[in-house]
Scaffold this motif. Sequence first.
Motif, PDB file in Angstrom:
ATOM      1  N   PHE A 306       0.842  -1.204   0.000  1.00 19.26           N
ATOM      2  CA  PHE A 306       0.000   0.000   0.000  1.00 19.26           C
ATOM      3  C   PHE A 306       0.875   1.252   0.000  1.00 19.26           C
ATOM      4  CE2 PHE A 306      -4.003   2.138   0.760  1.00 19.26           C
ATOM      5  CZ  PHE A 306      -3.698   3.246   1.539  1.00 19.26           C
ATOM      6  N   LEU A 307       1.898   1.253   0.848  1.00 21.76           N
ATOM      7  CA  LEU A 307       2.815   2.399   0.914  1.00 21.76           C
ATOM      8  C   LEU A 307       3.588   2.556  -0.394  1.00 21.76           C
ATOM      9  CD1 LEU A 307       4.258   1.867   4.501  1.00 21.76           C
ATOM     10  CD2 LEU A 307       2.718   3.713   3.794  1.00 21.76           C
ATOM     11  N   ALA A 308       4.085   1.422  -0.918  1.00 27.13           N
ATOM     12  CA  ALA A 308       4.888   1.484  -2.154  1.00 27.13           C
ATOM     13  C   ALA A 308       4.062   2.098  -3.280  1.00 27.13           C
ATOM     14  CB  ALA A 308       5.380   0.095  -2.542  1.00 27.13           C
ATOM     15  N   GLU A 309       2.818   1.648  -3.425  1.00 30.02           N
ATOM     16  CA  GLU A 309       1.970   2.175  -4.503  1.00 30.02           C
ATOM     17  C   GLU A 309       1.608   3.642  -4.259  1.00 30.02           C
ATOM     18  OE1 GLU A 309      -1.318  -0.157  -5.814  1.00 30.02           O
ATOM     19  OE2 GLU A 309      -0.096  -1.931  -6.205  1.00 30.02           O
ATOM     20  N   GLN A 310       1.360   3.990  -2.998  1.00 30.01           N
ATOM     21  CA  GLN A 310       1.048   5.384  -2.688  1.00 30.01           C
ATOM     22  C   GLN A 310       2.236   6.302  -3.011  1.00 30.01           C
ATOM     23  OE1 GLN A 310      -1.654   7.256  -1.287  1.00 30.01           O
ATOM     24  NE2 GLN A 310      -2.808   5.493  -2.026  1.00 30.01           N
ATOM     25  N   ALA A 311       3.450   5.726  -2.971  1.00 29.15           N
ATOM     26  CA  ALA A 311       4.657   6.524  -3.262  1.00 29.15           C
ATOM     27  C   ALA A 311       5.043   6.434  -4.738  1.00 29.15           C
ATOM     28  CB  ALA A 311       5.814   6.027  -2.387  1.00 29.15           C
ATOM     29  N   GLY A 312       4.230   5.741  -5.556  1.00 30.37           N
ATOM     30  CA  GLY A 312       4.514   5.639  -6.992  1.00 30.37           C
ATOM     31  C   GLY A 312       5.257   4.387  -7.373  1.00 30.37           C
ATOM     32  N   GLY A 313       5.435   3.473  -6.419  1.00 27.82           N
ATOM     33  CA  GLY A 313       6.134   2.211  -6.683  1.00 27.82           C
ATOM     34  C   GLY A 313       5.159   1.085  -6.963  1.00 27.82           C
ATOM     35  N   ALA A 314       5.639  -0.162  -6.778  1.00 26.26           N
ATOM     36  CA  ALA A 314       4.791  -1.325  -7.077  1.00 26.26           C
ATOM     37  C   ALA A 314       5.188  -2.478  -6.173  1.00 26.26           C
ATOM     38  CB  ALA A 314       4.970  -1.725  -8.541  1.00 26.26           C
ATOM     39  N   ALA A 315       4.288  -3.464  -6.076  1.00 25.82           N
ATOM     40  CA  ALA A 315       4.562  -4.660  -5.270  1.00 25.82           C
ATOM     41  C   ALA A 315       3.792  -5.830  -5.867  1.00 25.82           C
ATOM     42  CB  ALA A 315       4.149  -4.452  -3.821  1.00 25.82           C
ATOM     43  N   THR A 316       4.512  -6.933  -6.126  1.00 23.77           N
ATOM     44  CA  THR A 316       3.844  -8.132  -6.642  1.00 23.77           C
ATOM     45  C   THR A 316       4.352  -9.349  -5.876  1.00 23.77           C
ATOM     46  OG1 THR A 316       5.539  -8.808  -8.256  1.00 23.77           O
ATOM     47  CG2 THR A 316       3.925  -7.122  -8.973  1.00 23.77           C
ATOM     48  N   ASP A 317       3.695 -10.476  -6.140  1.00 28.96           N
ATOM     49  CA  ASP A 317       4.174 -11.737  -5.548  1.00 28.96           C
ATOM     50  C   ASP A 317       5.053 -12.482  -6.550  1.00 28.96           C
ATOM     51  OD1 ASP A 317       1.258 -13.939  -6.039  1.00 28.96           O
ATOM     52  OD2 ASP A 317       2.411 -12.695  -7.433  1.00 28.96           O
ATOM     53  N   GLY A 318       5.457 -11.761  -7.574  1.00 33.00           N
ATOM     54  CA  GLY A 318       6.251 -12.348  -8.659  1.00 33.00           C
ATOM     55  C   GLY A 318       5.411 -12.534  -9.898  1.00 33.00           C
ATOM     56  N   ARG A 319       4.056 -12.534  -9.677  1.00 36.36           N
ATOM     57  CA  ARG A 319       3.159 -12.690 -10.838  1.00 36.36           C
ATOM     58  C   ARG A 319       1.964 -11.757 -10.730  1.00 36.36           C
ATOM     59  NH1 ARG A 319       1.087 -17.813 -10.705  1.00 36.36           N
ATOM     60  NH2 ARG A 319       1.927 -18.258  -8.647  1.00 36.36           N
ATOM     61  N   ARG A 320       1.475 -11.586  -9.486  1.00 32.72           N
ATOM     62  CA  ARG A 320       0.236 -10.797  -9.326  1.00 32.72           C
ATOM     63  C   ARG A 320       0.487  -9.581  -8.434  1.00 32.72           C
ATOM     64  NH1 ARG A 320      -2.754 -15.740  -6.677  1.00 32.72           N
ATOM     65  NH2 ARG A 320      -0.658 -15.798  -5.780  1.00 32.72           N
ATOM     66  N   ARG A 321      -0.290  -8.539  -8.614  1.00 26.27           N
ATOM     67  CA  ARG A 321      -0.237  -7.350  -7.752  1.00 26.27           C
ATOM     68  C   ARG A 321      -0.604  -7.787  -6.335  1.00 26.27           C
ATOM     69  NH1 ARG A 321      -4.869  -3.038  -7.221  1.00 26.27           N
ATOM     70  NH2 ARG A 321      -3.807  -1.251  -6.213  1.00 26.27           N
ATOM     71  N   VAL A 322       0.250  -7.448  -5.368  1.00 26.00           N
ATOM     72  CA  VAL A 322       0.020  -7.897  -3.976  1.00 26.00           C
ATOM     73  C   VAL A 322      -1.336  -7.433  -3.467  1.00 26.00           C
ATOM     74  CG1 VAL A 322       0.759  -7.482  -1.579  1.00 26.00           C
ATOM     75  CG2 VAL A 322       2.432  -8.179  -3.297  1.00 26.00           C
TER      76      VAL A 322
END
Length: 357
Positions: A306-322
């Motif tokens: 949530f923080l990463a996306e709010q800061a303009g970043g991204a997060a996945t589990d290697g295949r899907r958006r966390v």
Amino acid sequence: MTTATTPEPGQAGDEAAPSAPRLEQFEEGITLDRFITETANAHPENKGKFSALLRQVSLASRLVSARVNRAGLLGMFGGTGEVNVQGEYVQKLDEYANTAFKRALDHAGCVCAIASEEDEEPYYVPERFHSGRYVFAMDPLDGSSNIDVNATIGTIFAVFRRKSPEGTPADIDDILRPGTEIVAAGYTIYGSGTMMVLSTGEGVHGFTLDPAVGEFFLSHPDIRLQPSAKLYSVNEGYAASWTPAMRGWIEGIKMPGAGWAQRYIGSLVADFHRNLLKGGIFLYPATKKNPEGKLRLLYEAFPLAFLAEQAGGAATDGRRRVLDLQPDQLHTRTPLIIGNKDNVDEVTRLLSAEGGP
Ligand code: P6P
């Protein structure tokens, strides 16, 4: 005439300048409390309950900070002798942090349930305290294997609005939600200083604790991640159990001239915090031994994603958006690739193409 040269990774100055706090923020003395009040004024529909929750998180953070900073003097190093639901030895500070956050939150009338890494089952707030409108999910003290060596540790948390009616007993369906339903997330990091990094869905802001007055002051307003960076955080001790695509990407960025640096503290909250401020990608990928990964979805991956996306970043589990994932139980684990968006996207494309371990 000297020409500016880009320092080699590892040389002084090779790291991107952190988002340095603007001096006037300190001069204006914007406290966390004022930020909470201004957020509340913008959202009167929350009827002050959200503010109460954030103020109690601030209180618990200050209590834990004080205890962490004196742990060596208070005999608070070491374990309790118990093993938690994760199969990890419980540290005395784990137990203290878990209790501090639960006690600070359960009677404030704002929370109906608390999910904690330290507890096998959720803690449902008893009716005598009023079953409030929010669910609080936390890792009360992440990185606790580093406590006795004075490495940086922290509390990670996510907040959901409950689904069942306020004032009625909450249940597991209020807790097992997709990350897209998070309304706030953050962490308090206990390092050379104590800092709370928080997002209520309107950007990411860092508040540094002044222990002399016991107040958090806005020190890092609107933290942003650049599209890419050349710093990676991964435990390469597991390289043999990674998938070929994961191994290949890491080998590629280590080639001469690639210009990448590696930093790994072994405390998720500390590795994430450095990458948030200076840029970088953190990877705890699936392995043959742990295809579901090690890190927990609900109270580690979700809040940081949530923080990463709010800061303009991204997060996945290697295949899907966390944040699109849905935990099927309290302590569901997940692989985690998180940080600057272009770097995360590149690794995710590679891992997706090979279909996982
Ligand atoms: P490894 C700490 O125990 C933790 O849960 C995270 O804070 C950290 O990122 C990870 O484990 C480190 O795991 O397997 O590299 O020691």
